[in-house]
Design a protein around this motif. Structure first.
Motif, PDB file in Angstrom:
ATOM      1  N   LEU A  39     -42.706  16.798   4.966  1.00 48.18           N
ATOM      2  CA  LEU A  39     -42.132  16.628   6.306  1.00 48.18           C
ATOM      3  C   LEU A  39     -41.686  17.955   6.898  1.00 48.18           C
ATOM      4  O   LEU A  39     -41.796  18.160   8.108  1.00 48.18           O
ATOM      5  CB  LEU A  39     -40.941  15.665   6.247  1.00 48.18           C
ATOM      6  CG  LEU A  39     -41.220  14.264   5.712  1.00 48.18           C
ATOM      7  CD1 LEU A  39     -39.943  13.431   5.727  1.00 48.18           C
ATOM      8  CD2 LEU A  39     -42.309  13.580   6.514  1.00 48.18           C
ATOM      9  N   PHE A  40     -41.157  18.843   6.057  1.00 45.84           N
ATOM     10  CA  PHE A  40     -40.679  20.142   6.506  1.00 45.84           C
ATOM     11  C   PHE A  40     -41.371  21.228   5.691  1.00 45.84           C
ATOM     12  O   PHE A  40     -41.505  21.118   4.476  1.00 45.84           O
ATOM     13  CB  PHE A  40     -39.158  20.271   6.334  1.00 45.84           C
ATOM     14  CG  PHE A  40     -38.390  19.089   6.850  1.00 45.84           C
ATOM     15  CD1 PHE A  40     -38.395  18.791   8.204  1.00 45.84           C
ATOM     16  CD2 PHE A  40     -37.675  18.277   5.990  1.00 45.84           C
ATOM     17  CE1 PHE A  40     -37.705  17.706   8.681  1.00 45.84           C
ATOM     18  CE2 PHE A  40     -36.975  17.185   6.455  1.00 45.84           C
ATOM     19  CZ  PHE A  40     -36.988  16.892   7.814  1.00 45.84           C
ATOM     20  N   ASN A  59     -48.052  14.158   8.277  1.00 41.88           N
ATOM     21  CA  ASN A  59     -46.708  13.657   8.586  1.00 41.88           C
ATOM     22  C   ASN A  59     -45.695  14.777   8.799  1.00 41.88           C
ATOM     23  O   ASN A  59     -44.491  14.527   8.904  1.00 41.88           O
ATOM     24  CB  ASN A  59     -46.221  12.726   7.467  1.00 41.88           C
ATOM     25  CG  ASN A  59     -47.005  11.431   7.428  1.00 41.88           C
ATOM     26  OD1 ASN A  59     -47.199  10.780   8.459  1.00 41.88           O
ATOM     27  ND2 ASN A  59     -47.472  11.048   6.247  1.00 41.88           N
ATOM     28  N   GLU A  61     -43.248  17.317  10.326  1.00 52.16           N
ATOM     29  CA  GLU A  61     -42.406  17.238  11.521  1.00 52.16           C
ATOM     30  C   GLU A  61     -41.892  18.607  11.958  1.00 52.16           C
ATOM     31  O   GLU A  61     -41.745  18.855  13.150  1.00 52.16           O
ATOM     32  CB  GLU A  61     -41.219  16.303  11.271  1.00 52.16           C
ATOM     33  CG  GLU A  61     -41.622  14.859  10.990  1.00 52.16           C
ATOM     34  CD  GLU A  61     -40.435  13.977  10.690  1.00 52.16           C
ATOM     35  OE1 GLU A  61     -39.285  14.468  10.790  1.00 52.16           O
ATOM     36  OE2 GLU A  61     -40.643  12.801  10.336  1.00 52.16           O
ATOM     37  N   LYS A  62     -41.620  19.476  10.992  1.00 51.27           N
ATOM     38  CA  LYS A  62     -41.093  20.801  11.317  1.00 51.27           C
ATOM     39  C   LYS A  62     -41.860  21.847  10.517  1.00 51.27           C
ATOM     40  O   LYS A  62     -42.013  21.720   9.301  1.00 51.27           O
ATOM     41  CB  LYS A  62     -39.597  20.879  11.003  1.00 51.27           C
ATOM     42  CG  LYS A  62     -38.758  19.899  11.814  1.00 51.27           C
ATOM     43  CD  LYS A  62     -37.291  19.994  11.475  1.00 51.27           C
ATOM     44  CE  LYS A  62     -36.486  18.975  12.275  1.00 51.27           C
ATOM     45  NZ  LYS A  62     -35.035  19.028  11.960  1.00 51.27           N
ATOM     46  N   LEU A  81     -47.350  14.322  14.577  1.00 47.38           N
ATOM     47  CA  LEU A  81     -45.914  14.048  14.448  1.00 47.38           C
ATOM     48  C   LEU A  81     -45.068  15.318  14.501  1.00 47.38           C
ATOM     49  O   LEU A  81     -43.843  15.241  14.445  1.00 47.38           O
ATOM     50  CB  LEU A  81     -45.634  13.296  13.141  1.00 47.38           C
ATOM     51  CG  LEU A  81     -46.337  11.944  12.973  1.00 47.38           C
ATOM     52  CD1 LEU A  81     -45.960  11.316  11.637  1.00 47.38           C
ATOM     53  CD2 LEU A  81     -45.998  11.002  14.110  1.00 47.38           C
ATOM     54  N   LEU A  82     -45.704  16.457  14.620  1.00 47.37           N
ATOM     55  CA  LEU A  82     -44.989  17.734  14.610  1.00 47.37           C
ATOM     56  C   LEU A  82     -44.081  17.850  15.832  1.00 47.37           C
ATOM     57  O   LEU A  82     -44.532  17.729  16.966  1.00 47.37           O
ATOM     58  CB  LEU A  82     -45.992  18.878  14.593  1.00 47.37           C
ATOM     59  CG  LEU A  82     -45.446  20.285  14.316  1.00 47.37           C
ATOM     60  CD1 LEU A  82     -44.858  20.351  12.914  1.00 47.37           C
ATOM     61  CD2 LEU A  82     -46.549  21.315  14.480  1.00 47.37           C
ATOM     62  N   SER A  83     -42.789  18.095  15.609  1.00 52.41           N
ATOM     63  CA  SER A  83     -41.839  18.194  16.719  1.00 52.41           C
ATOM     64  C   SER A  83     -41.302  19.605  16.914  1.00 52.41           C
ATOM     65  O   SER A  83     -40.987  19.993  18.034  1.00 52.41           O
ATOM     66  CB  SER A  83     -40.667  17.222  16.494  1.00 52.41           C
ATOM     67  OG  SER A  83     -39.956  17.552  15.312  1.00 52.41           O
ATOM     68  N   CYS A 101     -50.833  17.994  19.683  1.00 55.10           N
ATOM     69  CA  CYS A 101     -49.535  17.777  19.012  1.00 55.10           C
ATOM     70  C   CYS A 101     -48.601  17.047  19.971  1.00 55.10           C
ATOM     71  O   CYS A 101     -47.658  17.631  20.523  1.00 55.10           O
ATOM     72  CB  CYS A 101     -48.944  19.109  18.562  1.00 55.10           C
ATOM     73  SG  CYS A 101     -49.994  20.034  17.419  1.00 55.10           S
ATOM     74  N   SER A 103     -46.176  15.047  19.797  1.00 56.46           N
ATOM     75  CA  SER A 103     -44.737  14.881  19.537  1.00 56.46           C
ATOM     76  C   SER A 103     -43.961  16.189  19.670  1.00 56.46           C
ATOM     77  O   SER A 103     -42.743  16.214  19.465  1.00 56.46           O
ATOM     78  CB  SER A 103     -44.517  14.303  18.130  1.00 56.46           C
ATOM     79  OG  SER A 103     -45.118  13.035  18.002  1.00 56.46           O
TER      80      SER A 103
END
Length: 266
Positions: A39-40, A59, A61-62, A81-83, A101, A103
């Motif tokens: 996720l990170f 998946n 996110e960061k 899902l990358l925010s 991207c 998200s």
């Protein structure tokens, strides 16, 4: 009788092996055995120039890829899902793959070679994008596009939903608060001087105790990442404060020298 199978440790990857992102590198850095579980991810200043299999971390996110030699962002197109994405201090000229991207909320591409406003049009479909950084005065990072005199106005017109540009809040209550704090700060500074001389206030005390800003650690990965980002912001604030103090000191010294009467030899 039960046989105990040995648990094999993840291979250790040295910085010299990090020019290309591989599954071994990702698993070594995160401790995850499945790329889809990551996720990170932080791959800062490792000399990376090929993103390799990074797109398999669907998946994610960061992501922090700052301080590398990256030119091609194609593998990032699958990260829906990358925010939060930090690509500062690389060699990127095209951010076209980021249009997928959907998200993405926070994008840092300061310190690259993005040359024109047209290079940013691909971000127009990203409805969640609120924070864009193309230059960072703290680290002297910028892009050729920032030299355009109308750069800021054009970017704000192109992205009406943007709340923060290059670290400065541009809309909402935050911008009003920023201006209010600036006005208060200017008023306080004005009160510190009388007839051009700094007034000493020996009885002045800090508003809070020294330990007030200390960050308490947490075992939660999400909270831990938030603490890390907050510490990075505090670090930037300290650098800016030191730089401002230095500039003010130089200016005051220069002004005092100009005010001194000229002396002539007799």
């Amino acid at each position: 009788m039960h046989l105990m199978l040995p648990v094999l440790p993840l291979p250790i990857v040295s910085d010299a092996d990090c020019e290309k992102v591989t599954a071994v590198l990702l698993k070594s850095r995160t401790g995850e055995f499945d790329l889809e579980s990551i996720l990170f991810l932080k791959l800062r200043s490792l000399g990376v120039h090929d993103l390799g299999c990074l797109g398999e971390c669907v998946n994610l996110e960061k992501l922090d890829l700052s301080g590398n030699n990256i030119t091609n962002l194609a593998p990032l197109a699958s990260l829906r899902l990358l925010s939060i994405l930090n690509l500062s201090a690389n060699r990127i000229s095209s951010i076209e793959p980021l249009r997928s991207c959907e998200s993405l909320q926070n994008l840092n591409v300061a310190g690259n070679i993005i040359s024109s406003i047209e290079n940013l049009h691909c971000l127009g479909s990203l409805r969640k994008l609120e924070n864009i950084r193309l230059k960072d005065n703290t680290y002297n990072y910028t892009n050729p596009v920032c030299r355009n005199v109308s750069y800021r106005a054009v970017v704000l017109e192109m992205f009406p939903n943007i709340k923060v540009l290059d670290g400065e809040r541009v809309v909402g209550r935050g911008s009003d608060l920023y201006q209010l704090c600036k006005d208060i700060d200017d008023t306080i500074k004005a009160g510190l001087y009388k007839n051009g001389q700094l007034i000493e206030h020996p009885d002045c005390k800090p508003w809070v105790e020294d330990s007030y800003w200390e960050i308490k650690r947490s075992n939660n990965a999400i909270i831990e990442e938030a603490y890390k980002q907050f510490n990075d912001v505090l670090h930037e604030c300290r650098l800016l404060n030191n730089r401002a103090t230095h500039v003010i000191s130089q200016t005051e010294r220069s002004m005092s020298l100009k005010k001194q009467p000229k002396q002539y030899a007799i």
